[in-house]
Design a protein around this motif. Structure first.
Motif, short mmCIF file in Angstrom:
data_model
loop_
_atom_site.label_atom_id
_atom_site.label_comp_id
_atom_site.label_asym_id
_atom_site.label_seq_id
_atom_site.Cartn_x
_atom_site.Cartn_y
_atom_site.Cartn_z
N GLU A 74 -75.61 39.88 39.58
CA GLU A 74 -75.97 40.57 40.82
C GLU A 74 -75.65 39.68 42.01
OE1 GLU A 74 -80.10 41.55 41.34
OE2 GLU A 74 -79.67 43.04 42.89
N GLY A 75 -75.32 40.32 43.15
CA GLY A 75 -75.00 39.56 44.35
C GLY A 75 -76.23 38.93 44.99
N PRO A 76 -76.01 37.97 45.90
CA PRO A 76 -77.13 37.30 46.58
C PRO A 76 -77.72 38.19 47.67
CG PRO A 76 -75.07 36.54 47.48
CD PRO A 76 -74.70 37.50 46.38
N GLY A 77 -78.94 37.88 48.05
CA GLY A 77 -79.59 38.64 49.13
C GLY A 77 -79.14 38.14 50.48
N LEU A 78 -78.00 38.61 50.94
CA LEU A 78 -77.49 38.16 52.24
C LEU A 78 -78.37 38.73 53.35
CD1 LEU A 78 -73.68 38.69 51.57
CD2 LEU A 78 -74.92 36.52 51.64
N ARG A 79 -78.61 37.94 54.38
CA ARG A 79 -79.43 38.36 55.51
C ARG A 79 -78.53 38.89 56.63
NH1 ARG A 79 -84.33 35.59 55.14
NH2 ARG A 79 -85.02 36.95 56.84
N THR A 111 -76.53 41.92 47.59
CA THR A 111 -77.65 42.28 46.73
C THR A 111 -77.55 43.76 46.35
OG1 THR A 111 -80.05 42.24 46.55
CG2 THR A 111 -79.16 42.94 48.66
N SER A 112 -78.11 44.09 45.18
CA SER A 112 -78.09 45.46 44.64
C SER A 112 -76.71 45.93 44.23
CB SER A 112 -78.68 46.47 45.63
OG SER A 112 -80.02 46.18 45.88
N THR A 113 -75.74 45.02 44.21
CA THR A 113 -74.45 45.33 43.60
C THR A 113 -74.25 44.35 42.44
OG1 THR A 113 -73.23 43.86 45.08
CG2 THR A 113 -73.45 46.13 45.76
N ILE A 114 -73.80 44.87 41.33
CA ILE A 114 -73.69 44.07 40.11
C ILE A 114 -72.27 44.18 39.59
CG2 ILE A 114 -74.51 43.81 37.73
CD1 ILE A 114 -77.16 45.09 38.65
N ARG A 115 -71.67 43.03 39.28
CA ARG A 115 -70.34 43.08 38.67
C ARG A 115 -70.49 42.85 37.17
NH1 ARG A 115 -66.94 38.23 38.10
NH2 ARG A 115 -68.17 36.35 38.48
N LEU A 116 -69.63 43.52 36.42
CA LEU A 116 -69.74 43.47 34.97
C LEU A 116 -68.35 43.33 34.35
CD1 LEU A 116 -71.32 46.36 36.05
CD2 LEU A 116 -72.59 45.83 33.98
N ASN A 117 -68.31 42.69 33.20
CA ASN A 117 -67.09 42.62 32.43
C ASN A 117 -67.45 42.29 30.99
OD1 ASN A 117 -64.30 42.62 31.84
ND2 ASN A 117 -63.89 41.85 33.92
N SER A 118 -66.50 42.43 30.12
CA SER A 118 -66.75 42.17 28.71
C SER A 118 -66.94 40.67 28.47
CB SER A 118 -65.56 42.68 27.88
OG SER A 118 -65.74 42.36 26.53
N LEU A 119 -67.95 40.31 27.68
CA LEU A 119 -68.16 38.90 27.34
C LEU A 119 -67.03 38.40 26.46
CD1 LEU A 119 -71.97 38.46 26.56
CD2 LEU A 119 -70.61 37.15 28.20
N ASN A 120 -66.60 39.23 25.54
CA ASN A 120 -65.50 38.89 24.64
C ASN A 120 -64.55 40.08 24.57
OD1 ASN A 120 -63.76 38.32 22.58
ND2 ASN A 120 -65.33 37.63 21.14
N PRO A 121 -63.43 40.00 25.30
CA PRO A 121 -62.53 41.16 25.35
C PRO A 121 -61.92 41.54 24.00
CG PRO A 121 -61.49 39.21 26.34
CD PRO A 121 -62.91 38.84 26.06
N TYR A 122 -62.05 40.66 23.02
CA TYR A 122 -61.53 41.00 21.68
C TYR A 122 -62.62 41.65 20.82
CZ TYR A 122 -57.84 37.90 23.23
OH TYR A 122 -56.84 37.33 23.97
N LYS A 123 -63.83 41.68 21.36
CA LYS A 123 -64.93 42.29 20.62
C LYS A 123 -65.37 43.60 21.28
CE LYS A 123 -69.65 41.34 19.08
NZ LYS A 123 -70.85 40.56 19.41
#
Length: 437
Positions: A35-40, A115-127
């Motif tokens: 998740e992103g930081p809480g930018l002010r 904040t409130s934005t989350i980036r995601l990706n596969s931990l193991n792209p072969y799995k």
């Protein structure tokens, strides 16, 4: 569609049975997320490194048209490099009305999370095929889990701690690829249908506006002789028509707010309409009984047109559902002739008003403005005929819009149901993709 030959209990109520050769795993053992930081507010700058906020995440991709925020390059290099989004990451909104929206970031432009934005990706792209991630997140069982885990009764809000608790079914890698191919194809077709339906609604709304504008300014006779009205937004009008200021056509009442201490929600005294809070959600709909006052100051009768005078909702209108009292944020208009001809005319005048106040820091209109706004003034018999004609025509257009909206709703339900059925293995898809069936 075909089912698998054997199933087992997943042990998770909202997932149910899964194919016997699939496993249940924790989401965080398959997917990396941050998740992103809480930018002010004071950290945002005019340029620098672009920041992705919740409202930038849409179901069709990242959109910066409505909101662009930046932090300085210096601050980015000093504190926030590790929040940089990579081309191919998925982005998930985790709060507010748009929670749960997910899309892929397809750009090499440097951006970071807020904040409130989350980036995601596969931990193991072969799995885990990363393309499975958005389909998992769009599944009913994930939304159910998040709704149970979410905190914040006023506004939906979840974060990594909630994603850590998610349980998801996981097929083998080859099967994942077939599932992704199937769902990508099916959802793309559904999305194209949704776009067609949404475009059709947009065209119907444009047709509605165009029809009203044509009839309240030009009348019903296409062969009538015309003259210049002298009013820019009205243009030419029939030669036997005139224009008229609202103060000469309408009884106008400007609201006065009673003391706050007289407000109540138990129905004591007079219904109070202070502004859009008591309006219907539908534009030009009917007001609602949400608040009362035991010390009303100004009244207006049922069927009056209410007009917001100030703030971001300036020009928003509703029709009173009963005899009510009104606060200082609105005025009411009651035509001395055809009320509905005046209301239809005000729908068009509002477009002109909103263009005038667009860009204002604090948009508002004054009593003098409202009193002197000009609309067309046909003979009363024509006003009644136009109002009746528009009632019939706009009701038909509204019916068609509702029909398309219902179809969109059903398509979205089908889309989510299909994803859930496939992701949990209730439907076996890979033979169809391979062309075996």
């Amino acid at each position: 569609m075909e089912r698998y030959s054997a199933y087992k209990d997943s042990g998770v109520e909202w997932i149910g049975d899964i194919p016997s050769h699939w496993i249940i795993n924790k989401f965080n053992r398959e997917v990396y997320f941050q998740e992103g930081p809480g930018l002010r507010t004071f950290q945002f700058t005019e340029d620098g490194t672009k920041v992705i906020c919740v409202t930038n995440i849409t179901e069709t991709g990242i959109e910066f048209d409505k909101l662009k925020k930046y932090i300085s390059e210096e601050e980015y290099l000093k504190k926030y490099q590790h929040f940089t989004v990579q081309n191919g990451d998925y982005l998930l909104s985790s709060s507010g009305n748009s929670w749960g929206k997910v899309c892929e970031y397809k750009s090499d432009e440097k951006v970071i999370l807020n904040t409130s934005t989350i980036r995601l990706n596969s931990l193991n792209p072969y799995k885990l095929d990363k393309r499975l991630i958005p389909h998992i997140l769009n599944s009913n069982f994930v939304k159910i889990q998040l709704e149970i885990l979410m905190t914040g009764s006023c506004q939906p809000n979840f974060g990594p701690s909630h994603l850590n608790q998610l349980l998801v079914p996981v097929p083998d890698y080859a099967e994942q690829q077939k599932i992704v191919e199937f769902l990508d194809d099916k959802t793309a077709k559904i999305d194209r249908l949704l776009q067609i339906k949404e475009k059709k609604i947009e065209l119907l709304k444009e047709k509605r506006t165009s029809l009203i504008n044509q009839v309240v300014t030009k009348g019903l006779d296409p062969n009538v002789e015309m003259k210049d009205s002298g009013v820019e937004w009205i243009g030419e009008i029939p030669k036997h028509w005139a224009t008229i200021k609202l103060k000469y056509l309408c009884e106008i009442v400007y609201g006065i707010s009673p003391p706050d201490t007289t407000y109540n929600y138990e129905g004591l005294g007079s219904i109070l309409i202070n502004g859009p809070v008591e309006y219907s959600k539908k534009d030009f709909g009917y007001t609602r009984s949400l608040k009362w006052t035991t010390d009303p100051k100004k009244f207006t009768s049922k069927g009056s047109l209410l007009f917001c005078l100030r703030g971001s909702t300036t020009g928003r209108m509703n029709i009173t559902h009963a005899d009510v009292s009104i606060g200082r944020g609105v005025c009411s208009l009651k035509s001395k002739e055809s009320q509905w001809f005046m209301i239809y005319s005000m729908m068009m005048l509002r477009i002109h008003i909103q263009k005038q106040i667009s860009g204002s820091t604090f948009p508002s209109v004054t009593k003098d403005d409202v009193d002197n706004y000009l609309i067309c003034h046909p003979p009363l018999e024509e006003q009644n005929g136009i109002a009746k004609y528009l009632d019939i025509q706009t009701n038909e257009i509204d019916r068609l819009i509702k029909l398309e909206q219902k179809k969109i709703e059903l398509l979205k339900e089908y889309r989510q149901s299909l994803i859930s059925e496939v992701i949990t293995g209730k439907i076996k898809v890979f033979e169809e993709v391979l062309g075996v069936n």
